[in-house]
Design an enzyme around this catalytic site. Structure first.
Site, mmCIF file in Angstrom:
data_model
loop_
_atom_site.group_PDB
_atom_site.id
_atom_site.type_symbol
_atom_site.label_atom_id
_atom_site.label_comp_id
_atom_site.label_asym_id
_atom_site.label_seq_id
_atom_site.Cartn_x
_atom_site.Cartn_y
_atom_site.Cartn_z
ATOM 1 N N HIS A 112 0.846 -1.193 0.000
ATOM 2 C CA HIS A 112 0.000 0.000 0.000
ATOM 3 C C HIS A 112 0.880 1.242 0.000
ATOM 4 O O HIS A 112 2.061 1.184 0.379
ATOM 5 C CB HIS A 112 -0.895 0.018 1.240
ATOM 6 C CG HIS A 112 -1.999 -0.988 1.203
ATOM 7 N ND1 HIS A 112 -3.049 -0.964 2.080
ATOM 8 C CD2 HIS A 112 -2.220 -2.067 0.393
ATOM 9 C CE1 HIS A 112 -3.874 -1.962 1.825
ATOM 10 N NE2 HIS A 112 -3.381 -2.649 0.808
ATOM 11 N N GLU A 159 1.054 3.785 1.963
ATOM 12 C CA GLU A 159 1.640 4.119 3.262
ATOM 13 C C GLU A 159 2.838 3.239 3.579
ATOM 14 O O GLU A 159 3.880 3.722 4.030
ATOM 15 C CB GLU A 159 0.599 3.956 4.393
ATOM 16 C CG GLU A 159 -0.619 4.830 4.248
ATOM 17 C CD GLU A 159 -1.802 4.154 3.565
ATOM 18 O OE1 GLU A 159 -2.939 4.414 3.995
ATOM 19 O OE2 GLU A 159 -1.587 3.382 2.594
ATOM 20 N N CYS A 202 -2.147 -0.598 7.525
ATOM 21 C CA CYS A 202 -1.359 0.632 7.430
ATOM 22 C C CYS A 202 -1.393 1.413 8.740
ATOM 23 O O CYS A 202 -0.381 1.981 9.146
ATOM 24 C CB CYS A 202 -1.850 1.483 6.265
ATOM 25 S SG CYS A 202 -1.514 0.697 4.665
#
Length: 171
Positions: A58, A60, A91
């Protein structure tokens, strides 16, 4: 309601939106993230789960990985993360573990938001670190970026199904 954000906050979120556009160009869900310390960009990233075949890739997490290498420390003290979509539980956990001080996100994630929309890991009693979470910076623009992507994706899937259906009739 949206917090009061500075012009600098808006500048960093617009950069995150540009990174989200980069993700979309790569066929990824358009989410971008920028990590800032003392007014300077330390690291940035965008979703890369599909292309890298990695559920943890992801925006992040990509950003935290780069920041750790840049700062030579997994503890990212006194930093702010700007991200176009509310962090998911994975995250949020990574942000807590890395000690990011402030998280600013654009659009809420109605399905998996872990910064107050579905659940809030940042205020959970089991959290060993507390971060300030601010929501709604350029929310409409961030939401529109995601919605346009999914609308286009649904159209493409529908067109593929129709194409396969018409080929089946010709056999």
């Amino acid at each position: 309601m949206a917090e009061q954000f500075s012009a600098l906050d808006e500048q960093f979120m617009r950069r995150a939106m540009a990174l989200a556009a980069q993700a979309e160009q790569e066929g990824e869900v358009p989410v971008g993230a920028v990590l800032v310390k003392d007014g300077q960009v330390i690291a940035e990233g965008w979703n890369q789960s599909i292309g890298s075949h990695d559920a943890t890739a992801h925006a992040e997490v990509q950003t935290l990985r780069k920041a750790g290498q840049t700062l030579e420390n997994y503890r990212l003290l006194d930093t702010t993360l700007y991200v176009t979509l509310e962090p998911c539980p994975m995250c949020a956990g990574a942000l807590l573990h890395s000690r990011v001080k402030r998280i600013v996100f654009g659009a809420p994630d109605l399905k998996a938001g872990a910064a107050g929309t579905v659940l809030n890991l940042f205020e959970h009693q089991a959290a060993y670190h507390y971060a300030t979470v601010e929501r709604g910076l350029l929310e409409d623009e961030c939401r529109e970026q995601l919605q346009a992507f999914f609308k286009r994706r649904r159209k493409e899937i529908k067109a593929l199904k129709q194409e396969k259906g018409s080929k089946g009739e010709n056999n």
